[in-house]
Scaffold this motif. Structure first.
Motif, PDB file in Angstrom:
ATOM      1  N   LYS A 252      39.923 131.449  20.683  1.00  0.00           N
ATOM      2  CA  LYS A 252      38.735 131.899  21.222  1.00  0.00           C
ATOM      3  C   LYS A 252      39.257 132.502  22.364  1.00  0.00           C
ATOM      4  O   LYS A 252      38.745 133.480  22.636  1.00  0.00           O
ATOM      5  N   LEU A 255      40.437 136.047  20.926  1.00  0.00           N
ATOM      6  CA  LEU A 255      39.149 136.750  21.026  1.00  0.00           C
ATOM      7  C   LEU A 255      38.620 137.273  22.133  1.00  0.00           C
ATOM      8  O   LEU A 255      38.281 138.481  22.373  1.00  0.00           O
ATOM      9  N   LYS A 256      38.343 136.420  23.178  1.00  0.00           N
ATOM     10  CA  LYS A 256      37.923 136.819  24.564  1.00  0.00           C
ATOM     11  C   LYS A 256      38.683 137.881  25.291  1.00  0.00           C
ATOM     12  O   LYS A 256      38.255 138.785  25.764  1.00  0.00           O
ATOM     13  N   VAL A 259      37.982 141.154  23.778  1.00  0.00           N
ATOM     14  CA  VAL A 259      36.497 141.391  24.082  1.00  0.00           C
ATOM     15  C   VAL A 259      36.482 142.297  25.554  1.00  0.00           C
ATOM     16  O   VAL A 259      36.113 143.127  25.911  1.00  0.00           O
ATOM     17  N   ASN A 273      31.287 141.745  21.604  1.00  0.00           N
ATOM     18  CA  ASN A 273      31.392 140.384  21.804  1.00  0.00           C
ATOM     19  C   ASN A 273      32.253 139.731  21.077  1.00  0.00           C
ATOM     20  O   ASN A 273      32.746 140.215  20.197  1.00  0.00           O
ATOM     21  N   VAL A 274      32.340 138.275  21.281  1.00  0.00           N
ATOM     22  CA  VAL A 274      33.261 137.697  20.342  1.00  0.00           C
ATOM     23  C   VAL A 274      32.822 137.399  18.857  1.00  0.00           C
ATOM     24  O   VAL A 274      33.564 137.444  18.071  1.00  0.00           O
ATOM     25  N   LYS A 275      31.777 137.642  18.763  1.00  0.00           N
ATOM     26  CA  LYS A 275      30.976 137.602  17.322  1.00  0.00           C
ATOM     27  C   LYS A 275      31.420 138.994  16.488  1.00  0.00           C
ATOM     28  O   LYS A 275      31.562 138.931  15.365  1.00  0.00           O
TER      29      LYS A 275
END
Length: 506
Positions: A252, A255-256, A259, A273-275
């Motif tokens: 996570k 990913l962040k 982003v 965003n993360v999605k």
């Protein structure tokens, strides 16, 4: 032989039952002469006059020899569990130096064997996670870590730094390339991508103060997902004896971080965003790669310095009637085009896309989240989706820490632990302020509401809202009542402060 004590006869015989001497002439039993002196030591009886071994069991081993024999069996057992049978001589020699050829017994000796095995593998720059050693030795990671430190200090060794890039390369070859899931060229590109992202994580302090293996697992899973290669995070984490939850937390964070890069640099970054970062990851990674290469140029020019040149290039292209003039701009030099890292195909795409948007702006304005199969995204021209990764950046190769920190990848992040510490400190300051208000209300209930710093108390008293207090609020109140400085309370070492200021005289 002395004569009979009664008749002085020398005709004496030994009774076969009692073992006593008897006179054949008068039958008198002589004085007892069959007493045998028994000697003992730490190993048990040593025999009658002659040392014959331990407790007469038939073995010729002394206590020290038995201890050494059992200790070497322990070494063999632990190394076989770790798959290090070929390292027996190195570990055995290291233990001999540490114990001065005395070895040892007990749980501490097993921890020592595990620590020596770990040190031997670190010296050889081989992978051996501490958690794997702990599982086979039967101790926790902190106990093993302390023993490793003592071994290194005693032997005056200097271990090489943990090679996180080498770890990723070995794991990738074992789990992806070794299983034949991808081709050689794709494998080479994915390894460079992983090394690039890993060293970006180092620059963003994601690995600072953390165990490196979960970070490697997270980056490896991300790279495989980005390139459409299936891999199980649970299987990989289980094989490396690391917690799956920790690997997911590091994933996570990866990913962040991407982003944050997109939001800080891309025109549509607010929509990322993360999605949906996986859809935008090729563009983000390409931007990071180009930025790192521009920053490393000898002329010192960064990507931002080329924005005006890029606008000039597009303007000149739009003023040309012939599309072939895209690569024939007289105001540009070859060095400028190379610094932009834009291929002629991309320039052609830029021109076509810009002309399309010029005549029909509203139809081309689409959000990143509304991308569907077959539709054209507004910013597709920024990247060639088939070859978005060149792998020419120095961050795709193993670099020293100082070189990594010098690179610019579009984001300057602070250590996550530092940011969390700042948030906690801010919360403690608010709790301290609220505790002072409550204490002042009890001490001076009539004047507390008149002071300017106590507006929070007035607001709560008017609304009559219930105040939720936890154990931390009560601890802070107790420390304030004992005149502990607010600067010390903000650090959060409550147990130490309670022992020093509250329970010291009890």
């Amino acid at each position: 032989m002395s004569p009979c004590k009664s008749c002085n006869s020398t005709n004496l015989i030994t009774d076969s039952v009692t073992g006593n001497l008897e006179c054949q002439s008068c039958g008198v039993v002589q004085d007892f002469t069959n007493f045998e002196q028994q000697t003992f030591d730490a190993d048990g009886p040593t025999g009658t006059y002659v040392r014959f071994g331990s407790s007469g069991s038939g073995f010729d081993y002394s206590y020290r020899e038995s201890k050494i024999y059992n200790a070497q069996n322990v070494i063999t057992d632990i190394l076989s569990r770790l798959g290090l049978e070929q390292r027996f001589n190195e570990v055995d020699n290291m233990i001999k130096l540490i114990t001065e050829n005395e070895y040892g017994m007990g749980n501490w000796f097993r921890v020592l064997v595990g620590a020596c095995g770990y040190v031997v593998m670190r010296k050889a720059d081989k992978l051996l996670p501490l958690t794997s050693v702990c599982d086979n030795v039967g101790c926790d990671v902190y106990e093993l870590g302390r023993m490793v430190s003592r071994v290194v200090e005693h032997l005056e060794l200097k271990l090489p730094d943990f090679d996180i890039v080498g770890l990723f390369d070995r794991l990738f070859k074992e789990w992806v390339t070794g299983k034949g899931n991808i081709g050689k060229e794709q494998s080479r590109r994915m390894v460079k991508q992983g090394v690039f992202l890993l060293q970006c994580m180092i620059k963003w302090y994601v690995t600072t103060g953390r165990r490196p293996v979960p970070v490697v697992v997270a980056v490896m899973v991300f790279v495989c997902e980005l390139n459409g290669v299936e891999i199980s995070m649970e299987d990989l984490a289980g094989q490396l004896n690391v917690a799956v939850a920790t690997c997911k937390a590091r994933y996570k964070e990866v990913l962040k971080s991407l982003v944050d890069v997109a939001r800080a640099n891309l025109p549509w970054g607010d929509d990322v965003n993360v999605k949906n970062i996986m859809k935008n990851a090729p563009i983000v990674i390409q931007y990071m790669e180009i930025t790192s290469m521009c920053e490393s140029r000898k002329d010192g020019k960064s990507l931002e310095n080329n924005d005006d040149n890029l606008d000039c290039l597009v303007t000149n292209c739009l003023n040309r009637e012939d599309e072939s003039s895209l690569v024939q701009v007289p105001d540009w030099e070859i060095d400028d085009l190379e610094r932009l890292m834009v291929s002629p195909e991309c320039l052609s795409t830029i021109y076509s896309k810009y002309m399309e948007e010029y005549y029909n702006v509203e139809s081309s304005m689409k959000r990143v989240d509304d991308i569907t199969v077959g539709s054209v995204e507004k910013y597709d021209f920024l990247v060639d989706t088939t070859e978005y990764w060149s792998g020419n950046s120095e961050l795709s190769k193993k670099l020293f820490l100082d070189k990594i920190l010098e690179k610019d990848v579009g984001l300057d992040a602070m250590p996550p632990s530092f940011l969390k510490g700042c948030v906690k400190t801010k919360k403690r300051k608010e709790k301290i302020k609220a505790a002072k208000v409550r204490i002042e209300k009890i001490r001076r209930p009539l004047t507390a509401a008149n002071e300017g710093d106590d507006r929070l108390l007035i607001k709560r008293s008017r609304k009559r809202k219930k105040i939720d207090l936890d154990w931390e609020d009560f601890v802070i109140e107790t420390l304030l009542l004992h005149d502990v400085k607010e600067e010390e309370i903000e650090k959060g070492y409550y147990n130490t402060l309670l022992d020093l200021h509250v329970f010291q005289g009890i």
